[in-house]
Design an enzyme around this catalytic site. Structure first.
Site, PDB file in Angstrom:
ATOM      1  N   HIS A   1      65.009  28.789   1.590  1.00 51.78           N
ATOM      2  CA  HIS A   1      64.589  29.605   0.453  1.00 51.78           C
ATOM      3  C   HIS A   1      64.847  28.889  -0.867  1.00 51.78           C
ATOM      4  O   HIS A   1      65.514  29.391  -1.758  1.00 51.78           O
ATOM      5  CB  HIS A   1      65.286  30.970   0.491  1.00 51.78           C
ATOM      6  CG  HIS A   1      64.775  31.864   1.570  1.00 51.78           C
ATOM      7  ND1 HIS A   1      65.149  31.724   2.884  1.00 51.78           N
ATOM      8  CD2 HIS A   1      63.889  32.898   1.535  1.00 51.78           C
ATOM      9  CE1 HIS A   1      64.524  32.643   3.609  1.00 51.78           C
ATOM     10  NE2 HIS A   1      63.759  33.361   2.822  1.00 51.78           N
TER      11      HIS A   1
ATOM     12  N   HIS B   1      53.098  36.502   3.520  1.00 51.52           N
ATOM     13  CA  HIS B   1      54.518  36.812   3.649  1.00 51.52           C
ATOM     14  C   HIS B   1      54.743  38.320   3.657  1.00 51.52           C
ATOM     15  O   HIS B   1      54.039  39.075   2.981  1.00 51.52           O
ATOM     16  CB  HIS B   1      55.270  36.190   2.461  1.00 51.52           C
ATOM     17  CG  HIS B   1      56.700  36.595   2.369  1.00 51.52           C
ATOM     18  ND1 HIS B   1      57.124  37.675   1.607  1.00 51.52           N
ATOM     19  CD2 HIS B   1      57.822  36.064   2.919  1.00 51.52           C
ATOM     20  CE1 HIS B   1      58.438  37.782   1.703  1.00 51.52           C
ATOM     21  NE2 HIS B   1      58.886  36.818   2.484  1.00 51.52           N
TER      22      HIS B   1
END
Length: 406
Positions: free
Chosen positions: A210, A310
């Site tokens: 991330h 996503h």
């Protein structure tokens, strides 16, 4: 037809590890009684503030107006306050209201949204899930134990999944990017090895990070992962480091995926123009909604890139992602929350269907799903957390077993 009402819902998620501690939905109603639902994904403000933002934006630009005027609404909202530049919280508000308008439009003309965005090119879309802990297990055990993750991976494959994601590489710090700790590099290799052994060639493995690493650090990590042939290496550097991401891509054979934290076609266009990604991951609850998502998909198509929408929130964003996936030739794979069961199924009058590794594209008008408002009312969220947070301390290289979520 005119929009004449808005209602917001902040819903507590009984399993916060499956999509976050709460989900934010919006409902628009027209003067002839048609209802449209939308969802806002993960903002930088508390949920009560997001509710006020949704109501303010709708009051200024939608109430009393024609829901078919999508482009006008989005452009006016994007420039509101003399900004005209990406903003993830405003992007989330635009997205939620925009997809609610599309839901209304589809119901008004008795067509699913994908039929209005070019028509579907597939009836079902390949879907992946994170490898999650079993219900009742706390502390992210599956992200710390490669053998446990491998067992869970085999269980998901037995249910039909052909792709699985995991992210054991280290904590997400607001002080990043940083060099990966050697202990975490070794742990990441053990995860890839154990999961690859467990699933063989029956499933792709998706390596998640991330944005926590420097370009050099991400390249070091990627070199150790290449023997396990991941389908992608996700967001290896902070989302605003376009050149850094391009540098990582030039130094690894693993495809690079990114985009969950971006909003608007211009941000995605910069990534693609810099040859920084192979796969873009717009979240339709943040990137600007369905029409913006279709534009992002088109830009990616021109650059030979694929889309993998996503989803780490609720079933309305999931339904919107599914509509985009259905009508996009360059679609790769859809993020699912396991098999859309549990609370995600309870929230819908007719749940999404997972079959043979795919989510089935619904044929019902609009987004193809309807929220059960009795369930929303029974699970009202009363807290003030952010949807997703990262730690604020620097990663201490003198503490190799630094305990941040991987």
């Amino acid at each position: 037809m005119r929009i004449d009402g808005i209602e917001t819902f902040v819903v507590a998620n009984p399993r916060p590890d499956l999509g976050g501690p709460y989900l934010i939905f919006v409902k628009l109603t027209t003067d002839d009684g048609i209802v449209g639902y939308g969802e806002h994904y993960g903002a930088t403000f508390r949920p009560s503030v997001v509710e006020a933002m949704l109501e303010d934006l709708a009051g200024a630009l939608l109430i009393g107006r024609d829901p078919f005027l999508i482009e006008r609404f989005c452009r006016s909202a994007y420039g509101r306050g003399f900004t005209a530049r990406p903003d993830v919280t405003l992007g989330g508000a635009i997205s939620a209201l925009e997809m609610a308008c599309w839901d209304i439009i589809g119901k008004a003309v008795d067509k699913p949204v994908h039929a209005l965005l070019g028509g579907r090119v597939r009836d079902a879309v390949r879907s992946y899930t994170y490898i999650y802990d079993e219900p009742g297990v706390e502390g992210d055990a599956v992200y710390r134990d490669p053998e446990l993750a491998a067992r869970r991976a085999a269980e998901y494959v037995a249910k039909g999944f052909t792709a699985l994601k995991f992210d054991p590489a280290g904590p997400y710090s607001s002080m990043g990017g940083y060099q990966p700790l050697l202990e975490r590099i070794e742990l990441s290799v053990r995860f890839c090895s154990a999961i690859r052994d467990a699933v063989g060639t029956d499933a792709d493995i998706l390596f998640g990070t991330h944005g926590q690493f420097t370009p050099g650090g991400a390249i070091r990590l990627a070199a150790r992962l290449e023997p396990y042939d991941p389908l992608w290496f996700e967001e290896p550097v902070p989302p605003d480091d376009v050149e850094g991401m391009a540098r990582v891509r030039r130094h690894t054979s693993i495809p690079i995926a990114a985009g969950e934290r971006l909003t608007g076609k211009a941000e995605f266009a910069r990534l693609l123009a810099a040859s920084a990604v192979d796969i873009v991951q717009p979240d339709l609850g943040r990137c600007g909604g369905l029409l913006e998502g279709k534009k992002i998909a088109a830009i990616a198509e021109v650059h030979g890139a694929q889309i993998a929408p996503h989803c780490y929130c609720g079933p309305i964003v999931a339904a919107a992602n599914l509509q985009l996936a259905a009508c996009s030739p360059n679609f790769l794979i859809l993020e699912a929350i396991e098999d859309w069961g549990g609370f995600h199924a309870e929230l819908l009058k007719t749940p999404l269907r997972f079959e043979n590794g795919c989510t089935v594209v619904p044929n019902a008008p609009g987004l193809g799903v309807e929220l059960d408002e009795d369930v929303l009312a029974a699970h009202r969220y009363e807290g003030d957390r952010l949807h997703i947070e990262m730690v604020d301390d620097p990663v201490d290289h003198n503490e190799p077993r630094w305990t941040g979520r991987g």
